[in-house]
Motif scaffolding. Structure first.
Motif, PDB file in Angstrom:
ATOM      1  N   MET A 187      -0.089   2.691  -2.568  1.00 54.86           N
ATOM      2  CA  MET A 187       0.379   1.407  -2.029  1.00 54.86           C
ATOM      3  C   MET A 187      -0.785   0.639  -1.421  1.00 54.86           C
ATOM      4  N   GLU A 188      -0.864  -0.656  -1.716  1.00 53.68           N
ATOM      5  CA  GLU A 188      -1.891  -1.513  -1.140  1.00 53.68           C
ATOM      6  C   GLU A 188      -1.506  -1.892   0.286  1.00 53.68           C
TER       7      GLU A 188
ATOM      8  N   ALA B 248      -8.782   4.300   7.079  1.00 55.41           N
ATOM      9  CA  ALA B 248      -7.849   5.295   7.606  1.00 55.41           C
ATOM     10  C   ALA B 248      -6.402   4.878   7.361  1.00 55.41           C
ATOM     11  N   MET B 249      -6.141   3.579   7.471  1.00 54.59           N
ATOM     12  CA  MET B 249      -4.784   3.078   7.299  1.00 54.59           C
ATOM     13  C   MET B 249      -4.295   3.302   5.870  1.00 54.59           C
ATOM     14  N   GLU B 250      -5.129   3.035   4.906  1.00 56.87           N
ATOM     15  CA  GLU B 250      -4.731   3.206   3.513  1.00 56.87           C
ATOM     16  C   GLU B 250      -4.406   4.670   3.214  1.00 56.87           C
TER      17      GLU B 250
ATOM     18  N   TYR C   6       7.477  -3.165   6.814  1.00 55.60           N
ATOM     19  CA  TYR C   6       7.224  -3.876   5.548  1.00 55.60           C
ATOM     20  C   TYR C   6       6.848  -2.891   4.438  1.00 55.60           C
ATOM     21  N   TYR C   7       5.982  -1.924   4.742  1.00 56.33           N
ATOM     22  CA  TYR C   7       5.592  -0.938   3.733  1.00 56.33           C
ATOM     23  C   TYR C   7       6.790  -0.092   3.307  1.00 56.33           C
ATOM     24  N   PHE C   8       7.606   0.315   4.261  1.00 54.81           N
ATOM     25  CA  PHE C   8       8.781   1.132   3.930  1.00 54.81           C
ATOM     26  C   PHE C   8       9.759   0.350   3.043  1.00 54.81           C
TER      27      PHE C   8
END
Length: 322
Positions: free
Chosen positions: A1-2, A309-311, A71-73
């Protein structure tokens, strides 16, 4: 996921994420487990869902802090529910002081949370319910998953408060003082070193390693009174002691759903070695499978870190939920 990159963070959040969340989200209230107040719950529904995620937020936090993660979920195909705990955000409070986090009994947190989870399960009976629980919410969610192990499909405890840090005061002394003060009727008093909200937090002293992510919520907090909780009462401190005792004494034996425990490298809020030991206990007991994720270069708020780290973090969570 971007993920959303730091260099374009503010623009993307304002122009894409916030409108998307507004379209898919709804604010509402559910009664507390005992009916004395209302729990504020944000509900976000996605198209063609494959599951539901309930977020159990941390100490002094409110729903808006999780906008990016929500938002990612949603993008990954999950409905998201985000209840705000007693004393936080727009939920009911047991004190009139807008800066103070206060609770009368630790079980109130867990019972309220499970009351909301029961509502979610009834609304979506055919979808698996997953738990993402951070910090204080990691303690609350960790106990909730022990009390109702059959309710949860996957459990993520993110920088969980297996034991909070108590500055330079030894844990045993802090716990004892908190208990005595509560017995003396001073449970609602500020813990020494705590103070009313004064908007003085800086990125350098924060639990984030991403300036744009920190500044977005910090600016929201300055603008909204209900987000300006920042200090612990003796009642809250004693509740954290009791939750810690329960987690380490009983909860680790009661899990059945696959678990992921996340530890930040530099955590000033919870004891990292206690997270590792907690994971090892679960792994040795074998009541539930348990993965341990250590994130170098991060602070307590692992969902608010730099791009690299977030990615890795976001995609690691998504793989676990599959």
């Amino acid at each position: 996921m971007e993920i959303i990159r730091e260099k374009e963070y503010d623009t993307v959040m304002k122009e894409m994420v916030e409108p998307y969340l507004k379209k898919h989200g709804k604010s509402g209230y559910i009664s507390s487990y005992d009916g004395i107040g209302k729990i504020h719950v944000m509900r976000y529904l996605t198209e063609n869902p494959k599951g539901v995620i309930v977020i159990c937020h941390g100490y002094t936090e409110s729903a808006s802090k999780y906008d990016e993660l929500v938002y990612y979920f949603l993008q990954a195909g999950y409905h998201v529910y985000l209840p705000e705990h007693c004393g936080h955000g727009l939920s009911y409070r047991l004190t009139k002081d807008p800066s103070l986090v206060h609770i009368d009994n630790w079980k109130r947190y867990v019972r309220d949370f499970l009351y909301v989870c029961e509502y979610i399960r009834k609304k979506h009976p055919d979808l698996p319910l997953n738990l993402f629980a951070h910090s204080m919410g990691g303690a609350i969610g960790g106990i909730a998953a022990a009390w109702k192990p059959e309710w949860f499909y996957r459990v993520i405890l993110n920088s969980p408060m297996i034991r909070p840090r108590t500055a330079n005061i030894p844990w045993v002394i802090s716990a004892s003082v908190a208990g005595v003060q509560c017995l003396l009727g001073k449970g609602e008093a500020y813990v020494p070193g705590q103070h009313p909200y004064d908007a003085s937090e800086t990125f350098e002293t924060s639990a984030s390693t991403s300036r744009p992510r920190f500044e977005r919520f910090n600016n929201l907090r300055k603008s909204h009174k209900y987000m300006q909780i920042c200090a612990a009462s003796y009642g809250w401190l004693f509740a954290s002691v009791e939750m810690s005792c329960y987690l380490k004494g009983r909860a680790w034996k009661m899990y059945r759903a696959p678990m992921l425990l996340v530890q930040a490298e530099e955590d000033d809020y919870v004891c990292g070695n206690e997270i590792y030991k907690f994971a090892r206990r679960i792994q040795k007991y074998k009541g539930a499978s348990c993965e341990f994720l250590y994130l170098p270069g991060t602070k307590h708020e692992t969902y608010s870190c730099d791009d690299k780290a977030m990615e890795y973090y976001v995609n690691r969570i998504m793989r676990f939920l599959m």
